[in-house]
Design a protein around this motif. Structure first.
Motif, PDB file in Angstrom:
ATOM      1  N   ARG A  16       0.818  -1.215   0.000  1.00 19.44           N
ATOM      2  CA  ARG A  16       0.000   0.000   0.000  1.00 19.44           C
ATOM      3  C   ARG A  16       0.849   1.261   0.000  1.00 19.44           C
ATOM      4  O   ARG A  16       0.335   2.370   0.076  1.00 19.44           O
ATOM      5  CB  ARG A  16      -0.940  -0.004   1.208  1.00 19.44           C
ATOM      6  CG  ARG A  16      -2.037  -1.062   1.068  1.00 19.44           C
ATOM      7  CD  ARG A  16      -2.791  -1.268   2.349  1.00 19.44           C
ATOM      8  NE  ARG A  16      -3.697  -0.194   2.674  1.00 19.44           N
ATOM      9  CZ  ARG A  16      -4.955  -0.125   2.267  1.00 19.44           C
ATOM     10  NH1 ARG A  16      -5.452  -1.053   1.476  1.00 19.44           N
ATOM     11  NH2 ARG A  16      -5.724   0.886   2.637  1.00 19.44           N
ATOM     12  N   ASN A  17       2.184   1.104  -0.016  1.00 19.39           N
ATOM     13  CA  ASN A  17       3.043   2.284   0.066  1.00 19.39           C
ATOM     14  C   ASN A  17       3.933   2.511  -1.148  1.00 19.39           C
ATOM     15  O   ASN A  17       4.703   3.456  -1.166  1.00 19.39           O
ATOM     16  CB  ASN A  17       3.911   2.198   1.317  1.00 19.39           C
ATOM     17  CG  ASN A  17       3.191   2.761   2.523  1.00 19.39           C
ATOM     18  OD1 ASN A  17       2.808   3.925   2.519  1.00 19.39           O
ATOM     19  ND2 ASN A  17       2.965   1.948   3.534  1.00 19.39           N
ATOM     20  N   GLY A  18       3.833   1.643  -2.125  1.00 19.00           N
ATOM     21  CA  GLY A  18       4.691   1.800  -3.296  1.00 19.00           C
ATOM     22  C   GLY A  18       5.092   0.450  -3.839  1.00 19.00           C
ATOM     23  O   GLY A  18       4.814  -0.582  -3.222  1.00 19.00           O
ATOM     24  N   PRO A  19       5.775   0.450  -4.998  1.00 20.15           N
ATOM     25  CA  PRO A  19       6.142  -0.819  -5.619  1.00 20.15           C
ATOM     26  C   PRO A  19       7.236  -1.521  -4.836  1.00 20.15           C
ATOM     27  O   PRO A  19       7.963  -0.895  -4.073  1.00 20.15           O
ATOM     28  CB  PRO A  19       6.667  -0.387  -6.988  1.00 20.15           C
ATOM     29  CG  PRO A  19       7.194   0.984  -6.765  1.00 20.15           C
ATOM     30  CD  PRO A  19       6.293   1.616  -5.743  1.00 20.15           C
ATOM     31  N   CYS A  20       7.370  -2.830  -5.037  1.00 17.93           N
ATOM     32  CA  CYS A  20       8.501  -3.543  -4.460  1.00 17.93           C
ATOM     33  C   CYS A  20       9.696  -3.362  -5.394  1.00 17.93           C
ATOM     34  O   CYS A  20       9.587  -2.721  -6.436  1.00 17.93           O
ATOM     35  CB  CYS A  20       8.168  -5.019  -4.255  1.00 17.93           C
ATOM     36  SG  CYS A  20       7.988  -5.972  -5.777  1.00 17.93           S
ATOM     37  N   GLY A  21      10.818  -3.941  -5.032  1.00 13.43           N
ATOM     38  CA  GLY A  21      12.012  -3.789  -5.873  1.00 13.43           C
ATOM     39  C   GLY A  21      12.053  -4.773  -7.025  1.00 13.43           C
ATOM     40  O   GLY A  21      12.984  -4.781  -7.805  1.00 13.43           O
ATOM     41  N   GLY A  22      11.012  -5.600  -7.130  1.00 10.84           N
ATOM     42  CA  GLY A  22      11.063  -6.674  -8.120  1.00 10.84           C
ATOM     43  C   GLY A  22      10.356  -6.377  -9.426  1.00 10.84           C
ATOM     44  O   GLY A  22      10.225  -7.256 -10.271  1.00 10.84           O
ATOM     45  N   VAL A  23       9.900  -5.123  -9.598  1.00  8.13           N
ATOM     46  CA  VAL A  23       9.187  -4.763 -10.826  1.00  8.13           C
ATOM     47  C   VAL A  23      10.081  -5.026 -12.036  1.00  8.13           C
ATOM     48  O   VAL A  23      11.252  -4.647 -12.053  1.00  8.13           O
ATOM     49  CB  VAL A  23       8.751  -3.287 -10.795  1.00  8.13           C
ATOM     50  CG1 VAL A  23       7.970  -2.944 -12.058  1.00  8.13           C
ATOM     51  CG2 VAL A  23       7.927  -2.992  -9.554  1.00  8.13           C
ATOM     52  N   ARG A  24       9.526  -5.705 -13.050  1.00  8.10           N
ATOM     53  CA  ARG A  24      10.328  -6.052 -14.229  1.00  8.10           C
ATOM     54  C   ARG A  24      10.620  -4.832 -15.092  1.00  8.10           C
ATOM     55  O   ARG A  24       9.906  -3.828 -15.002  1.00  8.10           O
ATOM     56  CB  ARG A  24       9.577  -7.100 -15.057  1.00  8.10           C
ATOM     57  CG  ARG A  24       9.524  -8.431 -14.347  1.00  8.10           C
ATOM     58  CD  ARG A  24       8.419  -9.311 -14.896  1.00  8.10           C
ATOM     59  NE  ARG A  24       8.142 -10.371 -13.952  1.00  8.10           N
ATOM     60  CZ  ARG A  24       8.621 -11.608 -14.059  1.00  8.10           C
ATOM     61  NH1 ARG A  24       9.353 -11.950 -15.082  1.00  8.10           N
ATOM     62  NH2 ARG A  24       8.355 -12.515 -13.137  1.00  8.10           N
ATOM     63  N   GLY A  25      11.628  -4.972 -15.944  1.00  9.23           N
ATOM     64  CA  GLY A  25      12.037  -3.864 -16.807  1.00  9.23           C
ATOM     65  C   GLY A  25      10.902  -3.347 -17.670  1.00  9.23           C
ATOM     66  O   GLY A  25      10.856  -2.166 -18.019  1.00  9.23           O
ATOM     67  N   ASP A  26       9.949  -4.250 -18.026  1.00  7.92           N
ATOM     68  CA  ASP A  26       8.826  -3.811 -18.848  1.00  7.92           C
ATOM     69  C   ASP A  26       7.696  -3.240 -18.007  1.00  7.92           C
ATOM     70  O   ASP A  26       6.611  -2.957 -18.519  1.00  7.92           O
ATOM     71  CB  ASP A  26       8.321  -4.975 -19.716  1.00  7.92           C
ATOM     72  CG  ASP A  26       7.891  -6.182 -18.884  1.00  7.92           C
ATOM     73  OD1 ASP A  26       7.925  -6.091 -17.641  1.00  7.92           O
ATOM     74  OD2 ASP A  26       7.515  -7.215 -19.462  1.00  7.92           O
ATOM     75  N   GLY A  27       7.930  -3.108 -16.702  1.00  6.50           N
ATOM     76  CA  GLY A  27       6.919  -2.523 -15.825  1.00  6.50           C
ATOM     77  C   GLY A  27       5.899  -3.530 -15.327  1.00  6.50           C
ATOM     78  O   GLY A  27       4.906  -3.152 -14.718  1.00  6.50           O
ATOM     79  N   ASN A  28       6.151  -4.819 -15.571  1.00 11.53           N
ATOM     80  CA  ASN A  28       5.208  -5.834 -15.099  1.00 11.53           C
ATOM     81  C   ASN A  28       5.599  -6.366 -13.732  1.00 11.53           C
ATOM     82  O   ASN A  28       6.699  -6.154 -13.239  1.00 11.53           O
ATOM     83  CB  ASN A  28       5.115  -6.978 -16.118  1.00 11.53           C
ATOM     84  CG  ASN A  28       4.224  -6.607 -17.284  1.00 11.53           C
ATOM     85  OD1 ASN A  28       3.867  -5.444 -17.461  1.00 11.53           O
ATOM     86  ND2 ASN A  28       3.844  -7.598 -18.077  1.00 11.53           N
ATOM     87  N   CYS A  29       4.640  -7.100 -13.164  1.00 12.26           N
ATOM     88  CA  CYS A  29       4.745  -7.603 -11.797  1.00 12.26           C
ATOM     89  C   CYS A  29       5.785  -8.714 -11.685  1.00 12.26           C
ATOM     90  O   CYS A  29       5.940  -9.535 -12.590  1.00 12.26           O
ATOM     91  CB  CYS A  29       3.374  -8.118 -11.379  1.00 12.26           C
ATOM     92  SG  CYS A  29       3.349  -8.992  -9.819  1.00 12.26           S
ATOM     93  N   GLU A  30       6.472  -8.735 -10.533  1.00 16.08           N
ATOM     94  CA  GLU A  30       7.447  -9.795 -10.243  1.00 16.08           C
ATOM     95  C   GLU A  30       6.749 -11.150 -10.151  1.00 16.08           C
ATOM     96  O   GLU A  30       7.238 -12.157 -10.645  1.00 16.08           O
ATOM     97  CB  GLU A  30       8.139  -9.468  -8.914  1.00 16.08           C
ATOM     98  CG  GLU A  30       8.893 -10.613  -8.292  1.00 16.08           C
ATOM     99  CD  GLU A  30       9.265 -10.354  -6.829  1.00 16.08           C
ATOM    100  OE1 GLU A  30       9.532  -9.200  -6.476  1.00 16.08           O
ATOM    101  OE2 GLU A  30       9.290 -11.322  -6.052  1.00 16.08           O
TER     102      GLU A  30
END
Lengths: 354, 172
Positions: free
Chosen positions: B102-116
């Motif tokens: 609820r506070n922001g993305p995790c560090g695992g966001v893929r280069g294309d902006g998709n979910c880890e």
């Protein structure tokens, strides 16, 4: 005595907590080194899949005299290993300064807060608040993911425990945990424009130091740091940039497609491929990156993650010259009082042989 | 926006058709208008609070929650956490994040902006950042959100807001 050694960083016994200096929140060496303006070096310990304390000591021994603190990972990549809290407790017994990693994946707020109190009682001065990798990427994909808190609300929770002596529920804590609080940031993952803002959020929630994801793309980090400096975030938290050696081009390829959040530019992989000795080239690249990030304004140190290449950390730190002759803590067996725990010394010697 | 092509590459899985998330993404693209609509709706809710108090908040809970679930479910894939933060997250529901961040993305966001975790799904927070840029009060994405209260799951956040902002709360 080495003029770069700070005797006030070492207690009578290395495992004794130090008195907290004015303005410091912890009684540990990492905060002292950073607040003094030294370029800090931290490293990541590969946790053993065993129930043997010597396995931890053996793995920590290679960092001795070269790092200011050792991170004990908490099931990184959602893989099961010895727990972070146990490794930290073991490390404090021989005088290392550990960083307790707390991932929100495995326990809820009740478990986490209890562990923070316990860890602090065991002499752990530093905590790193992480969200944690999804269970899908680990060795127990069938596990129940918890994620009761996220890394930012975890920071706010621990800060409340420390500064207000209260649990999240508001119930009173008789002796709060004096910890130095850290968080992670990944300047190398989208949404790039939001990353500095997310860092600001973490600082607002209580982060005092930051350890970043692996940096293999210095220009991208420079862009991130420029924004960080615009927002003056580096004045409110110490930023340690994550670095590490790549063993080969093949490993690099595997890492970037299988390890969440790792960004490796094609140029690095090409350079590894062309090298005669890929392992040596990987180390050389890492040393170069350490030297480059050291020059970026606002960078307070490096966090070396040399997974399965821990024995090269000392060599790389030495070659990069970032310590400038400063010697972080190492065991001094001649120091009176150190040999009091004879069994431990013997165990260490045995672990060294094995 | 800055794109880095060589970052985390999803291992060989073709993404599922994007129209699965079509309506959710429509809402994010129209976050500015929706935020204005929501502000007006909130004023109406607060104005109606005295009436709601007379009818009894408890009696209203189920029907209102059902309406809220239907409307917000369609527009935002709302998960009825009962403590809505859509106005701080660019109209991208953070409960769709597999880690419920609820506070922001995790560090695992893929280069294309998709979910880890779900390689075929764009990161909820990449979308939240895009949506927040379209909103008048988009900087609320920087607010530190408290940990979620799991007791409120399934309850209407509209009623909670009306109750809180009108000061007529109490008998929930």
């Amino acid at each position: 005595m080495n003029p770069r050694l700070h005797p006030e960083d070492f207690g009578e016994n290395p495992w004794d907590p130090l008195p907290a200096l004015p303005g410091h929140t912890s009684r540990g060496r990492l905060e002292r080194v950073l607040r003094r303006g030294e370029f800090a070096v931290t490293a990541e310990l590969n946790p053993p899949d065993s129930a043997l304390a010597e396995d931890v000591y053996k793995r920590a021994a290679v960092f001795e005299g070269w790092v200011d603190a050792i991170n004990a990972t908490d099931g990184s990549g959602a893989n099961c290993h010895m727990s972070s809290i146990a490794i930290c407790a073991l490390l404090t017994r021989i005088g290392f300064s550990p960083v307790l990693q707390i991932s929100c994946r495995d326990t809820n707020r009740i478990g986490i807060q209890g562990n923070v109190l316990g860890a602090s009682a065991l002499g752990v001065n530093n905590v790193l608040c992480l969200t944690g990798d999804g269970v899908q990427s680990g060795d127990h994909p069938e596990a129940k993911p918890v994620f009761d808190l996220d890394s930012t609300s975890l920071l706010a929770t621990i800060r409340r425990m420390r500064d207000e002596a209260k649990f999240l529920s508001g119930r009173k804590i008789t002796t709060p945990p004096p910890v130095f609080m850290g968080a992670a940031e990944n300047p190398f993952a989208p949404p790039y424009d939001f990353r500095p803002l997310r860092l600001a959020k973490k600082v607002r929630a209580g982060a005092q130091f930051i350890q970043t994801q692996y940096c293999f793309d210095v220009p991208l980090l420079e862009r991130f740091m420029a924004r960080v400096r615009d927002m003056e975030l580096e004045k409110h938290c110490f930023i340690l940039v994550g670095v590490g050696p790549l063993a080969s081009a093949k490993t690099a390829r595997w890492m970037r497609s299988n390890v969440a959040g790792v960004h490796i530019p094609d140029a690095i992989i090409e350079r590894l491929e062309k090298a005669k000795d890929q392992k040596a080239e990987g180390k050389r690249i890492c040393v170069e990156i350490i030297q480059q990030v050291r020059e970026i304004a606002g960078v307070a140190g490096v966090h070396v993650m040399a997974y399965r290449q821990e024995e090269y950390v000392a060599e790389m730190v030495h070659e990069s010259g970032v310590l400038k002759g400063r010697q972080p803590w190492r065991r001094d067996l001649t120091r009176p009082g150190f040999d009091l725990d004879q069994r431990l010394t013997e165990n260490l010697a045995r672990a060294g042989e094995g | 926006m800055l794109r880095v092509p060589a970052a985390f590459e999803p291992p060989g899985k073709p993404p599922r058709p994007r129209d699965r998330f079509a309506l959710r993404f429509w809402s994010i693209r129209h976050a500015g208008g929706l935020a204005r609509f929501y502000a007006a709706f909130e004023r109406a809710l607060v104005a109606a609070a005295p009436l709601a108090a007379r009818l009894g908040w408890t009696r209203l809970e189920r029907p209102v929650a059902a309406v809220e679930r239907t409307v917000k479910g369609a527009l935002f894939d709302c998960r009825m956490c009962g403590q809505c933060v859509l106005s701080s997250t660019g109209m991208s529901c953070p409960m769709n994040c597999p880690k419920n961040l609820r506070n922001g993305p995790c560090g695992g966001v893929r280069g294309d902006g998709n979910c880890e975790v779900y390689p075929e799904m764009p990161c909820v927070w990449v979308k939240a950042w895009e949506g927040s840029r379209l909103m008048a009060e988009g900087d609320r994405i920087g607010d530190v959100q408290p940990p979620i209260d799991h007791r409120l799951k399934g309850r209407s956040s509209w009623l909670a807001v009306a109750q809180e902002k009108s000061g007529t709360g109490g008998a929930a």
